[in-house]
Scaffold this motif. Structure first.
Motif, mmCIF file in Angstrom:
data_model
loop_
_atom_site.group_PDB
_atom_site.id
_atom_site.type_symbol
_atom_site.label_atom_id
_atom_site.label_comp_id
_atom_site.label_asym_id
_atom_site.label_seq_id
_atom_site.Cartn_x
_atom_site.Cartn_y
_atom_site.Cartn_z
ATOM 1 N N VAL A 390 40.235 49.740 29.411
ATOM 2 C CA VAL A 390 39.761 48.686 30.311
ATOM 3 C C VAL A 390 38.246 48.801 30.419
ATOM 4 O O VAL A 390 37.713 49.905 30.575
ATOM 5 N N VAL A 391 37.549 47.677 30.318
ATOM 6 C CA VAL A 391 36.106 47.660 30.536
ATOM 7 C C VAL A 391 35.849 47.214 31.976
ATOM 8 O O VAL A 391 36.500 46.296 32.479
ATOM 9 N N ILE A 392 34.911 47.866 32.640
ATOM 10 C CA ILE A 392 34.612 47.565 34.038
ATOM 11 C C ILE A 392 33.507 46.510 34.097
ATOM 12 O O ILE A 392 32.401 46.721 33.585
ATOM 13 N N ASP A 393 33.801 45.385 34.747
ATOM 14 C CA ASP A 393 32.835 44.293 34.873
ATOM 15 C C ASP A 393 31.975 44.401 36.128
ATOM 16 O O ASP A 393 30.797 44.064 36.121
ATOM 17 N N ARG A 394 32.583 44.857 37.237
ATOM 18 C CA ARG A 394 31.843 44.845 38.489
ATOM 19 C C ARG A 394 32.657 45.583 39.561
ATOM 20 O O ARG A 394 33.829 45.888 39.343
ATOM 21 N N ARG A 395 32.006 45.828 40.683
ATOM 22 C CA ARG A 395 32.733 46.281 41.874
ATOM 23 C C ARG A 395 32.785 45.114 42.857
ATOM 24 O O ARG A 395 31.793 44.417 43.073
ATOM 25 N N GLU A 396 33.950 44.913 43.442
ATOM 26 C CA GLU A 396 34.145 43.821 44.380
ATOM 27 C C GLU A 396 34.964 44.342 45.553
ATOM 28 O O GLU A 396 36.165 44.582 45.425
ATOM 29 N N GLY A 397 34.315 44.535 46.704
ATOM 30 C CA GLY A 397 35.019 45.062 47.872
ATOM 31 C C GLY A 397 35.551 46.462 47.631
ATOM 32 O O GLY A 397 34.810 47.369 47.228
ATOM 33 N N ASP A 398 36.839 46.639 47.812
ATOM 34 C CA ASP A 398 37.456 47.953 47.677
ATOM 35 C C ASP A 398 37.925 48.256 46.260
ATOM 36 O O ASP A 398 38.576 49.272 46.027
ATOM 37 N N TYR A 399 37.598 47.375 45.310
ATOM 38 C CA TYR A 399 38.102 47.547 43.944
ATOM 39 C C TYR A 399 36.989 47.462 42.912
ATOM 40 O O TYR A 399 36.010 46.716 43.071
ATOM 41 N N TYR A 400 37.182 48.225 41.839
ATOM 42 C CA TYR A 400 36.467 47.948 40.604
ATOM 43 C C TYR A 400 37.298 46.920 39.834
ATOM 44 O O TYR A 400 38.526 47.005 39.799
ATOM 45 N N VAL A 401 36.601 45.961 39.235
ATOM 46 C CA VAL A 401 37.272 44.876 38.522
ATOM 47 C C VAL A 401 36.957 44.993 37.038
ATOM 48 O O VAL A 401 35.784 45.019 36.639
ATOM 49 N N GLY A 402 38.011 45.085 36.239
ATOM 50 C CA GLY A 402 37.832 45.212 34.801
ATOM 51 C C GLY A 402 38.785 44.319 34.043
ATOM 52 O O GLY A 402 39.517 43.510 34.630
ATOM 53 N N ARG A 403 38.790 44.474 32.725
ATOM 54 C CA ARG A 403 39.660 43.670 31.859
ATOM 55 C C ARG A 403 40.196 44.522 30.719
ATOM 56 O O ARG A 403 39.513 45.426 30.234
ATOM 57 N N THR A 404 41.400 44.191 30.285
ATOM 58 C CA THR A 404 41.961 44.804 29.087
ATOM 59 C C THR A 404 41.493 44.015 27.862
ATOM 60 O O THR A 404 40.837 42.984 27.983
ATOM 61 N N ALA A 405 41.867 44.491 26.687
ATOM 62 C CA ALA A 405 41.535 43.777 25.454
ATOM 63 C C ALA A 405 42.226 42.426 25.386
ATOM 64 O O ALA A 405 41.839 41.556 24.591
ATOM 65 N N TYR A 406 43.238 42.220 26.216
ATOM 66 C CA TYR A 406 43.985 40.960 26.224
ATOM 67 C C TYR A 406 43.377 39.919 27.165
ATOM 68 O O TYR A 406 43.970 38.848 27.360
ATOM 69 N N ASP A 407 42.218 40.232 27.731
ATOM 70 C CA ASP A 407 41.664 39.368 28.772
ATOM 71 C C ASP A 407 40.207 39.032 28.506
ATOM 72 O O ASP A 407 39.346 39.916 28.461
ATOM 73 N N SER A 408 39.950 37.735 28.360
ATOM 74 C CA SER A 408 38.596 37.250 28.172
ATOM 75 C C SER A 408 37.949 36.982 29.530
ATOM 76 O O SER A 408 38.641 36.628 30.488
ATOM 77 N N PRO A 409 36.630 37.131 29.649
ATOM 78 C CA PRO A 409 35.978 36.903 30.944
ATOM 79 C C PRO A 409 36.185 35.477 31.451
ATOM 80 O O PRO A 409 36.269 34.532 30.671
ATOM 81 N N GLU A 410 36.260 35.354 32.753
ATOM 82 C CA GLU A 410 36.303 34.076 33.467
ATOM 83 C C GLU A 410 37.647 33.350 33.405
ATOM 84 O O GLU A 410 38.004 32.621 34.320
ATOM 85 N N VAL A 411 38.397 33.479 32.306
ATOM 86 C CA VAL A 411 39.588 32.640 32.126
ATOM 87 C C VAL A 411 40.901 33.413 32.202
ATOM 88 O O VAL A 411 41.961 32.802 32.361
ATOM 89 N N ASP A 412 40.863 34.730 32.067
ATOM 90 C CA ASP A 412 42.095 35.515 31.983
ATOM 91 C C ASP A 412 42.232 36.472 33.163
ATOM 92 O O ASP A 412 41.288 36.674 33.929
ATOM 93 N N PRO A 413 43.417 37.093 33.312
ATOM 94 C CA PRO A 413 43.626 38.050 34.409
ATOM 95 C C PRO A 413 42.659 39.227 34.358
ATOM 96 O O PRO A 413 42.065 39.531 33.318
ATOM 97 N N GLU A 414 42.535 39.893 35.493
ATOM 98 C CA GLU A 414 41.660 41.055 35.605
ATOM 99 C C GLU A 414 42.468 42.275 36.025
ATOM 100 O O GLU A 414 43.602 42.157 36.488
ATOM 101 N N THR A 415 41.881 43.438 35.844
ATOM 102 C CA THR A 415 42.521 44.693 36.215
ATOM 103 C C THR A 415 41.766 45.301 37.390
ATOM 104 O O THR A 415 40.545 45.501 37.312
#
Length: 451
Positions: A390-415
């Motif tokens: 998972v690549v980490i995109d940002r921190r938002e509130g109580d979570y770090y927000v990232g994406r798997t290889a199956y998720d493109s920025p802006e349009v797909d689910p986040e981790t």
């Protein structure tokens, strides 16, 4: 607006500065154009801001979208809000460019006189001249000023489209396909890697046609193959392929390189043979099913994203039900939907009556997306228990927000990863155990770095 960073850049050799707010509407292809404009503005000595929360008062430039009705309305509303700000004295100058302005420059100028000038999609020199910008006092070799987080970027490999889908106005706006030379694209990626970019979203109106105009044959497989061996490239993700004349060699490249994500965005629109014929798509139901079968067999575990259209002129309930059955059977991991919007100048607008009532279109779209939500929830649930990079995109509130290889920025689910579990670094890759899921998010626990 796109959820992007707001770069501020200036050249210290310039004694006085104007600020330019550049607002991007629409797709990631527009975003790349905006990033190149931002660089030119910045190198000319301006303070630049992308999609700012509040305008800075000097100059606003809107890069518009003209794809479908909703996108056009969004662009117009943005221009009108800036026109109000100008009338209130909060803004000095407004300039409008991009796809909407390319098509409706005269009409827009008549309707919104507060705009100082309208431009087409590619008339950047005219805009620079009218802004009275002097040559850069401290020019840089960089072509773009990235608005995305520093670890990922979009790479546009071609402009325009040779397809003539009956419903689409894009070729009327952008013209025929013009592929960028392969060496230029690879040099751009190498330069971005040197600045810390490790993930690349490869975009074009039609990836599958890349190279046919420049080299006389499809060269997308070779291009991606060469991208994948650039040191420092961690992920490559492919957007906007077509099933017609699909280059099967691209699947071999996916299998050969771990850093080419097992992800493909392939535009299908419909499955009914009669609808496809009237859409002027070269595919059929049989050929579409064959392509999907081949992709899934040759790249096991691939994540397929597609887009479906409902309410095309003459779409019957039977044809719509056929589409729903197809979506249920194909089980696309990612799917977007939209209702047909009549676009002036297209074949469909000239030859077909827009005969599906808007409320029927909306009901069909809602039902389609309800079906897809169940499929997507099941696909997400299948990832629970796995450990994924998972690549980490940002921190938002109580979570770090990232994406798997199956998720493109802006349009797909986040981790989502609980920040209380430990500090993570934006742009870094971690191995994450997926603990649970819902339709739009995965929830996981970091188990270590992803080497």
């Amino acid at each position: 607006m796109n959820k992007t960073n707001t770069p501020s850049h200036h050249c210290h050799q310039v004694k006085s500065q104007r600020s330019i707010d550049l607002i991007t509407m629409g797709c990631s292809k527009n975003l790349v154009d905006s990033e190149r404009l931002l660089r030119r503005f910045a190198d000319a000595g301006c303070r630049v801001f992308h999609n700012p929360e509040t305008i800075h008062g000097d100059i606003a430039v809107v890069n518009t979208c003209g794809f479908i009705g909703d996108a056009k309305e969004e662009s117009i509303n943005m221009i009108l809000s800036l026109a109000d700000a100008k009338e209130d004295g909060d803004l000095k100058e407004i300039y409008v460019m991009g796809c909407l302005s390319e098509r409706y420059r005269k009409e827009l100028a008549e309707e919104i006189p507060q705009v100082d000038r309208f431009y087409g999609k590619f008339d950047w020199d005219g805009l620079i001249a009218d802004l009275r910008l002097t040559p850069a006092a401290c020019p840089t070799a960089d072509d773009r000023l990235l608005t995305t987080p520093g670890h990922y970027a979009y790479i546009k490999i071609a402009e325009g489209c040779n397809r003539r889908c009956a419903y689409c106005a894009i070729p009327l706006i952008t013209g025929p396909q013009v592929s960028r030379p392969m060496e230029d694209i690879l040099a751009e990626m190498e330069a971005l890697v040197s600045k810390g970019v490790s993930e690349f979203q490869i975009i074009a109106q039609d990836l599958t046609g890349y190279g046919t105009d420049l080299y006389g044959e499809q060269r997308i497989a070779e291009l991606i193959d060469r991208m994948a061996v650039i040191p420092g490239v961690r992920w490559i993700r492919l957007h906007y392929a077509y099933p017609e004349q699909f280059p099967m060699a691209l699947l071999d490249v996916m299998n050969r390189h771990d850093n080419v994500c097992k992800y493909l965005d392939i535009a299908l629109q419909h499955i009914s043979d009669d609808i496809l014929r009237r859409m002027h798509r070269a595919s059929t139901k049989a050929s579409t099913l064959a392509v999907i079968k081949a992709i899934r067999e040759r790249v096991p575990g691939i994540c397929l994203r597609t887009t479906m259209m409902v309410g095309f002129p003459g779409e019957t309930e039977k044809e719509y039900d056929e589409l729903l059955d197809f979506v249920r059977t194909a089980r696309f991991e990612r799917l977007g939907g939209f209702a047909y919007s009549e676009e002036e100048g297209t074949y469909a607008a000239k030859h077909y009556a827009d005969d599906i009532p808007e409320e029927v279109k909306q009901k069909r779209l809602d039902r389609l997306m309800d079906v897809q939500q169940d499929i997507m929830a099941a696909c997400q649930e299948q990832l629970v228990g796995r450990t994924l990079p998972v690549v980490i995109d940002r921190r938002e509130g109580d979570y770090y927000v990232g994406r798997t290889a199956y998720d493109s920025p802006e349009v797909d689910p986040e981790t989502l990863i609980e920040a209380s579990a430990g500090e993570l670094e934006t742009g870094k890759f971690y191995m994450v155990h997926i603990d649970r899921s819902d339709i739009y998010e995965l929830y996981g626990t970091v188990v270590g770095p992803a080497d």
